[in-house]
Design a protein around this motif. Structure first.
Motif, mmCIF file in Angstrom:
data_model
loop_
_atom_site.group_PDB
_atom_site.id
_atom_site.type_symbol
_atom_site.label_atom_id
_atom_site.label_comp_id
_atom_site.label_asym_id
_atom_site.label_seq_id
_atom_site.Cartn_x
_atom_site.Cartn_y
_atom_site.Cartn_z
ATOM 1 N N GLU A 259 1.135 -4.146 -3.794
ATOM 2 C CA GLU A 259 0.924 -2.757 -3.418
ATOM 3 C C GLU A 259 -0.520 -2.326 -3.672
ATOM 4 O O GLU A 259 -1.123 -1.643 -2.845
ATOM 5 N N ARG B 132 -7.081 1.331 2.727
ATOM 6 C CA ARG B 132 -8.070 2.396 2.555
ATOM 7 C C ARG B 132 -9.462 1.937 2.990
ATOM 8 O O ARG B 132 -10.230 2.710 3.560
ATOM 9 N N LYS C 154 -1.814 3.735 -7.883
ATOM 10 C CA LYS C 154 -0.664 2.855 -7.649
ATOM 11 C C LYS C 154 -0.281 2.121 -8.926
ATOM 12 O O LYS C 154 -1.057 2.014 -9.865
ATOM 13 N N ALA D 92 -7.378 2.117 -5.683
ATOM 14 C CA ALA D 92 -5.927 2.289 -5.777
ATOM 15 C C ALA D 92 -5.479 2.497 -7.219
ATOM 16 O O ALA D 92 -4.476 1.947 -7.664
ATOM 17 N N THR E 71 -2.969 -1.363 -0.622
ATOM 18 C CA THR E 71 -3.570 -0.036 -0.594
ATOM 19 C C THR E 71 -5.085 -0.127 -0.496
ATOM 20 O O THR E 71 -5.719 0.604 0.276
#
Length: 85
Positions: free
Chosen positions: A58, A66, A51, A48, A62
């Motif tokens: 977050e 994923r 991000k 991530a 993520t």
């Protein structure tokens, strides 16, 4: 006459070997750099990196999403292979 022909053949052979070596080095570079670039892209995607690093929720959400998507895709491929092959 035979010596000059032999020398010319040897020069052509040496040039051909140099061309083959050059082609091998260039192809390894292209393939290697492509593989490295794909691996780096996959690593940054799964971690991530795209991000906001300050928003830990977050980032971890993520990463988890994923990872679960990857596990699901692998499981689906295995299921389809077992079922239809």
């Amino acid at each position: 006459m035979s010596t000059s022909k032999h020398k010319a053949d040897q020069e052509r052979r040496d040039e051909a070997l140099r061309a083959i070596d050059r082609a091998q080095v260039e192809s390894e570079t292209v393939v290697g750099s492509t593989f490295v670039r794909m691996a780096d892209r996959a690593r940054s995607h799964m971690s991530a990196a795209d991000k906001d690093a300050d928003d830990h929720i977050e980032v971890w959400g993520t990463r988890i999403g994923r990872s679960l998507g990857l596990i699901f895709a692998i499981g689906l491929v295995i299921y389809l292979a077992v079922t239809y092959l």
